[in-house]
Design a protein around this motif. Structure first.
Motif, PDB file in Angstrom:
ATOM      1  N   HIS A  55       0.836  -1.200   0.000  1.00  0.00           N
ATOM      2  CA  HIS A  55       0.000   0.000   0.000  1.00  0.00           C
ATOM      3  C   HIS A  55       0.870   1.249   0.000  1.00  0.00           C
ATOM      4  O   HIS A  55       0.593   2.212  -0.716  1.00  0.00           O
ATOM      5  N   LYS A  56       1.941   1.220   0.812  1.00  0.00           N
ATOM      6  CA  LYS A  56       2.808   2.391   0.852  1.00  0.00           C
ATOM      7  C   LYS A  56       3.469   2.627  -0.504  1.00  0.00           C
ATOM      8  O   LYS A  56       3.631   3.769  -0.947  1.00  0.00           O
ATOM      9  N   ASN A  57       3.885   1.563  -1.178  1.00  0.00           N
ATOM     10  CA  ASN A  57       4.496   1.726  -2.501  1.00  0.00           C
ATOM     11  C   ASN A  57       3.537   2.409  -3.468  1.00  0.00           C
ATOM     12  O   ASN A  57       3.930   3.263  -4.267  1.00  0.00           O
ATOM     13  N   TYR A  58       2.287   2.017  -3.398  1.00  0.00           N
ATOM     14  CA  TYR A  58       1.237   2.612  -4.235  1.00  0.00           C
ATOM     15  C   TYR A  58       1.049   4.084  -3.884  1.00  0.00           C
ATOM     16  O   TYR A  58       1.042   4.959  -4.761  1.00  0.00           O
ATOM     17  N   PHE A  59       0.940   4.370  -2.592  1.00  0.00           N
ATOM     18  CA  PHE A  59       0.770   5.758  -2.151  1.00  0.00           C
ATOM     19  C   PHE A  59       1.998   6.601  -2.497  1.00  0.00           C
ATOM     20  O   PHE A  59       1.876   7.765  -2.879  1.00  0.00           O
ATOM     21  N   SER A  60       3.178   6.012  -2.351  1.00  0.00           N
ATOM     22  CA  SER A  60       4.413   6.755  -2.630  1.00  0.00           C
ATOM     23  C   SER A  60       4.510   7.163  -4.088  1.00  0.00           C
ATOM     24  O   SER A  60       5.051   8.226  -4.414  1.00  0.00           O
ATOM     25  N   SER A  61       3.981   6.336  -4.984  1.00  0.00           N
ATOM     26  CA  SER A  61       3.982   6.694  -6.404  1.00  0.00           C
ATOM     27  C   SER A  61       3.099   7.909  -6.659  1.00  0.00           C
ATOM     28  O   SER A  61       3.426   8.767  -7.484  1.00  0.00           O
ATOM     29  N   ILE A  62       1.973   7.972  -5.950  1.00  0.00           N
ATOM     30  CA  ILE A  62       1.099   9.148  -6.051  1.00  0.00           C
ATOM     31  C   ILE A  62       1.829  10.381  -5.522  1.00  0.00           C
ATOM     32  O   ILE A  62       1.812  11.453  -6.148  1.00  0.00           O
ATOM     33  N   ILE A  63       2.479  10.215  -4.386  1.00  0.00           N
ATOM     34  CA  ILE A  63       3.217  11.329  -3.783  1.00  0.00           C
ATOM     35  C   ILE A  63       4.342  11.798  -4.706  1.00  0.00           C
ATOM     36  O   ILE A  63       4.572  13.009  -4.845  1.00  0.00           O
ATOM     37  N   ASP A  64       5.044  10.871  -5.347  1.00  0.00           N
ATOM     38  CA  ASP A  64       6.118  11.253  -6.273  1.00  0.00           C
ATOM     39  C   ASP A  64       5.592  12.158  -7.377  1.00  0.00           C
ATOM     40  O   ASP A  64       6.230  13.144  -7.756  1.00  0.00           O
ATOM     41  N   GLY A  65       4.406  11.815  -7.900  1.00  0.00           N
ATOM     42  CA  GLY A  65       3.819  12.639  -8.952  1.00  0.00           C
ATOM     43  C   GLY A  65       3.471  14.029  -8.458  1.00  0.00           C
ATOM     44  O   GLY A  65       3.673  15.028  -9.158  1.00  0.00           O
ATOM     45  N   LEU A  66       2.967  14.121  -7.232  1.00  0.00           N
ATOM     46  CA  LEU A  66       2.602  15.415  -6.667  1.00  0.00           C
ATOM     47  C   LEU A  66       3.836  16.267  -6.389  1.00  0.00           C
ATOM     48  O   LEU A  66       3.854  17.470  -6.658  1.00  0.00           O
ATOM     49  N   VAL A  67       4.878  15.632  -5.865  1.00  0.00           N
ATOM     50  CA  VAL A  67       6.106  16.361  -5.545  1.00  0.00           C
ATOM     51  C   VAL A  67       6.792  16.850  -6.815  1.00  0.00           C
ATOM     52  O   VAL A  67       7.357  17.955  -6.846  1.00  0.00           O
ATOM     53  N   MET A  68       6.751  16.058  -7.865  1.00  0.00           N
ATOM     54  CA  MET A  68       7.357  16.470  -9.135  1.00  0.00           C
ATOM     55  C   MET A  68       6.686  17.728  -9.691  1.00  0.00           C
ATOM     56  O   MET A  68       7.286  18.452 -10.483  1.00  0.00           O
ATOM     57  N   ASN A  69       5.458  17.994  -9.257  1.00  0.00           N
ATOM     58  CA  ASN A  69       4.746  19.190  -9.696  1.00  0.00           C
ATOM     59  C   ASN A  69       4.774  20.283  -8.623  1.00  0.00           C
ATOM     60  O   ASN A  69       3.862  21.105  -8.536  1.00  0.00           O
ATOM     61  N   ASN A  70       5.817  20.234  -7.781  1.00  0.00           N
ATOM     62  CA  ASN A  70       6.120  21.334  -6.866  1.00  0.00           C
ATOM     63  C   ASN A  70       5.239  21.390  -5.634  1.00  0.00           C
ATOM     64  O   ASN A  70       5.255  22.373  -4.894  1.00  0.00           O
ATOM     65  N   HIS A  71       4.430  20.362  -5.369  1.00  0.00           N
ATOM     66  CA  HIS A  71       3.580  20.377  -4.194  1.00  0.00           C
ATOM     67  C   HIS A  71       4.326  19.832  -2.982  1.00  0.00           C
ATOM     68  O   HIS A  71       5.274  19.057  -3.105  1.00  0.00           O
ATOM     69  N   HIS A  72       3.869  20.226  -1.802  1.00  0.00           N
ATOM     70  CA  HIS A  72       4.461  19.776  -0.544  1.00  0.00           C
ATOM     71  C   HIS A  72       3.512  18.771   0.100  1.00  0.00           C
ATOM     72  O   HIS A  72       2.326  19.060   0.283  1.00  0.00           O
ATOM     73  N   THR A  77       2.205   7.497   7.630  1.00  0.00           N
ATOM     74  CA  THR A  77       2.454   6.137   7.166  1.00  0.00           C
ATOM     75  C   THR A  77       3.060   5.286   8.280  1.00  0.00           C
ATOM     76  O   THR A  77       3.748   5.822   9.165  1.00  0.00           O
ATOM     77  N   PRO A  78       2.819   3.966   8.257  1.00  0.00           N
ATOM     78  CA  PRO A  78       3.461   3.091   9.255  1.00  0.00           C
ATOM     79  C   PRO A  78       4.926   2.803   8.933  1.00  0.00           C
ATOM     80  O   PRO A  78       5.647   2.312   9.798  1.00  0.00           O
ATOM     81  N   PHE A  79       5.358   3.071   7.705  1.00  0.00           N
ATOM     82  CA  PHE A  79       6.664   2.615   7.252  1.00  0.00           C
ATOM     83  C   PHE A  79       7.575   3.793   6.897  1.00  0.00           C
ATOM     84  O   PHE A  79       7.290   4.529   5.938  1.00  0.00           O
ATOM     85  N   PRO A  80       8.666   3.991   7.634  1.00  0.00           N
ATOM     86  CA  PRO A  80       9.585   5.076   7.297  1.00  0.00           C
ATOM     87  C   PRO A  80      10.350   4.762   6.011  1.00  0.00           C
ATOM     88  O   PRO A  80      10.663   3.612   5.720  1.00  0.00           O
ATOM     89  N   SER A  81      10.641   5.793   5.235  1.00  0.00           N
ATOM     90  CA  SER A  81      11.417   5.625   4.011  1.00  0.00           C
ATOM     91  C   SER A  81      12.897   5.552   4.342  1.00  0.00           C
ATOM     92  O   SER A  81      13.367   6.100   5.344  1.00  0.00           O
ATOM     93  N   ALA A  82      13.639   4.879   3.476  1.00  0.00           N
ATOM     94  CA  ALA A  82      15.072   4.727   3.693  1.00  0.00           C
ATOM     95  C   ALA A  82      15.809   6.042   3.497  1.00  0.00           C
ATOM     96  O   ALA A  82      16.866   6.264   4.083  1.00  0.00           O
ATOM     97  N   SER A  83      15.260   6.911   2.666  1.00  0.00           N
ATOM     98  CA  SER A  83      15.910   8.190   2.392  1.00  0.00           C
ATOM     99  C   SER A  83      14.875   9.308   2.431  1.00  0.00           C
ATOM    100  O   SER A  83      13.678   9.069   2.238  1.00  0.00           O
ATOM    101  N   VAL A  84      15.349  10.513   2.680  1.00  0.00           N
ATOM    102  CA  VAL A  84      14.476  11.682   2.754  1.00  0.00           C
ATOM    103  C   VAL A  84      14.235  12.225   1.348  1.00  0.00           C
ATOM    104  O   VAL A  84      15.161  12.364   0.547  1.00  0.00           O
ATOM    105  N   LYS A  85      12.965  12.513   1.031  1.00  0.00           N
ATOM    106  CA  LYS A  85      12.610  13.081  -0.265  1.00  0.00           C
ATOM    107  C   LYS A  85      12.305  14.562  -0.103  1.00  0.00           C
ATOM    108  O   LYS A  85      11.708  14.979   0.886  1.00  0.00           O
ATOM    109  N   ALA A  86      12.710  15.333  -1.090  1.00  0.00           N
ATOM    110  CA  ALA A  86      12.419  16.765  -1.070  1.00  0.00           C
ATOM    111  C   ALA A  86      10.913  16.986  -1.105  1.00  0.00           C
ATOM    112  O   ALA A  86      10.181  16.281  -1.817  1.00  0.00           O
ATOM    113  N   ASN A  87      10.439  17.945  -0.340  1.00  0.00           N
ATOM    114  CA  ASN A  87       9.026  18.342  -0.293  1.00  0.00           C
ATOM    115  C   ASN A  87       8.124  17.274   0.322  1.00  0.00           C
ATOM    116  O   ASN A  87       6.903  17.349   0.183  1.00  0.00           O
TER     117      ASN A  87
END
Length: 529
Positions: A55-72, A77-87
């Motif tokens: 589920h997180k992988n699915y949600f993260s793909s949505i978030i990637d699209g939003l961040v690529m368009n300058n949104h914050h 989420t229950p699962f921390p990411s291995a690396s910090v993403k901008a925005n």
């Protein structure tokens, strides 16, 4: 405001812009671009507090699209990411991890018990009360994206923020979810994902489908009441908040995990429902060096990848089945990459490699992969289709059997039921898929259909998210079926009236006919007398 300083014409029609003017010109463009970005950037709260890693992988793909368009994006989420993403700001609530209960899904088999659902909803109650979640009330957001999986207790936050929200469903559209935007329910040809029905339905399948959808709606109403009762008792839900059921009716849009061009039969959707199936699929990347060398060492025979997904714990595999896999895998020409949750396994054949974590899409997209042995979760099924790889399905839980049967019917995979599995069956089906050129062509055709879209799924998702913000919740997309009682939706009162009028007219005609016959009979009798 952009100013261009005109410095005269040299007589040839060419405008001279001196050095200072060029600097002002460039600075003006830069400031204008920054201003546009500031105006267009939205603060988005993504609520995905309970679920699985898939589920997180699915949600993260949505978030990637939003961040690529300058949104914050602030992501619960229950699962921390291995690396910090901008925005992206992550608010981690580990209490929402479905796997913490260590359920043996081989015992439940294709069912989701009421006790399990209660546990999942108790996770939502636990996470929403965490200080790191409640502290978000001090921030401001423009829109919320809310997971449609056991997250209704977070309506308390959405109400307090007074912002529009979009529901994100990791499954295909459910009757109980679609009803919140007035999407019509056609139980006659669209079965619930947990039902293994193929179109056209038999009479008894239509009865089963209608009853399943009806019971699902009633069950969710009961769930909403329980969630609301606990929410208000804990003080998380404010007194002025509408009921949970009414809050579900305030949703602006629903993003569903389906691919319309691959649906059979096609399902009608209202404008407030957006299919974004396959948004998490992506081209393969280079494998880690050690894994790359192992894969390349397989030669022409290639490799097989075996994974039971993120919710099924591999070590709960019944021992008799594990021994079958050991024996069959050891007899194959191919190398086998087996996703397993422990470091080692007894009697492991030399051609089998165990890994706790595998870059699944990078493996599926590798030219050496010959077969994906999968539990047929929806995400894995879409990924194998995207990368054009056939599947041997071993469904375990929830909608996996329905997904597996669909793959088999479409001609790019086969199914084995665990209770029916034998060594001979497993060996034969593996080889029959690997050596089936028609099946390979079929999955490549389906993969092409999946990718042949006028716009990327991420672009559509981002556009409609921004649209909801720009139009204050986009209430004009709301279908009137939401506000109509069910008997009006299906014109039951109209049909009953028409039937009643018809019956009355027929009764009057029959009575008139009988009266005429009776009258004629009396006349004839008088003449005879």
């Amino acid at each position: 405001m952009l100013f261009i300083l005109y410095n005269g014409d040299n007589g040839t029609g060419t405008v001279h812009i001196n050095k200072m003017n060029r600097m002002i010109f460039a600075l003006s463009i830069l400031l204008g671009a920054i201003r546009v970005q500031d105006c267009d950037a939205y603060r988005i709260l993504f609520i995905g507090p309970v679920g699985t890693r898939s589920h997180k992988n699915y949600f993260s793909s949505i978030i990637d699209g939003l961040v690529m368009n300058n949104h914050h994006v602030t992501f619960i989420t229950p699962f921390p990411s291995a690396s910090v993403k901008a925005n992206v700001k992550e608010v981690v609530v580990p209490e929402g991890d479905f796997s913490k209960f260590n359920l043996n899904l081989f015992d439940e088999k294709f069912s989701v018990s009421a006790a399990t659902v209660d546990k999942y909803y108790s996770m939502c109650d636990e996470t929403v009360q965490k200080p790191q979640v409640q502290s978000l009330l001090e921030e401001k957001f423009d829109v919320a994206l809310l997971s449609a999986i056991c997250s209704e207790c977070y309506f308390s936050l959405i109400h307090k923020f007074q912002i529009p929200f979009i529901s994100v469903l990791p499954l295909d559209l459910l009757a109980e979810t679609g009803s919140s935007v007035g999407n019509p329910i056609f139980s006659s040809f669209q079965a619930h994902p947990f039902l293994d029905f193929d179109h056209p339905f038999t009479f008894w399948q239509r009865i089963n489908s209608v009853l399943w959808d009806t019971m699902s709606l009633l069950y969710m109403l009961n769930i909403y009441q329980d969630v609301e009762q606990r929410c208000r008792a804990s003080g998380i839900c404010p007194e002025d908040m509408p009921s949970i059921y009414d809050m579900t009716r305030k949703v602006s849009m629903i993003f569903i995990n389906s691919i319309p061009v691959l649906q059979k039969p096609v399902r009608p959707l209202v404008p407030a429902v957006l299919p974004i199936g396959g948004i998490h699929c992506q081209p393969p990347k280079q494998l880690p060096q050690d894994l790359q060398e192992w894969v390349e060492g397989s030669g022409e025979d290639g490799i097989i990848y075996f994974s039971l997904g993120s919710i099924v714990k591999p070590s709960t595999l019944p021992e008799k089945n594990r021994l079958m896999f050991i024996k069959v895998f050891g007899s194959l020409k191919q190398r086998v990459l087996w996703k397993w949750d422990k470091e080692s396994m007894p009697d492991l054949p030399p051609n089998v490699l165990l890994r706790k974590w595998v870059p699944q899409q990078d493996i599926l997209g590798h030219e050496k992969l010959r077969l994906f042995i999968s539990q047929s979760g929806l995400f894995s099924t879409q990924e194998s289709l995207y990368h054009g790889k056939p599947v041997l399905s071993l469904p375990v839980y929830a909608d996996q059997l329905s997904n597996a049967r669909s793959v088999e019917r479409q001609g790019w995979g086969k199914v084995i039921i665990w209770e029916e599995m034998t060594e001979e069956m497993l060996f034969d089906k593996i080889n029959s898929i690997i050596n089936n050129e028609e099946m390979k062509e079929r999955v490549q055709e389906k993969s092409h259909l999946m990718k042949d879209q006028p716009l990327s799924t991420k672009s559509l998702m981002v556009y409609w998210t921004e649209y909801v913000v720009r139009h204050g919740g986009a209430a004009h997309l709301r279908c009137p079926l939401v506000d109509l009682p069910w008997y009006k939706v299906y014109n039951l009162d109209v049909w009953l009236t028409l039937v009643a009028v018809t019956v009355i007219l027929l009764w009057l005609i029959v009575r008139l006919f009988l009266a005429i016959i009776s009258c004629l009979c009396r006349r004839v009798k008088r003449k005879l007398d």
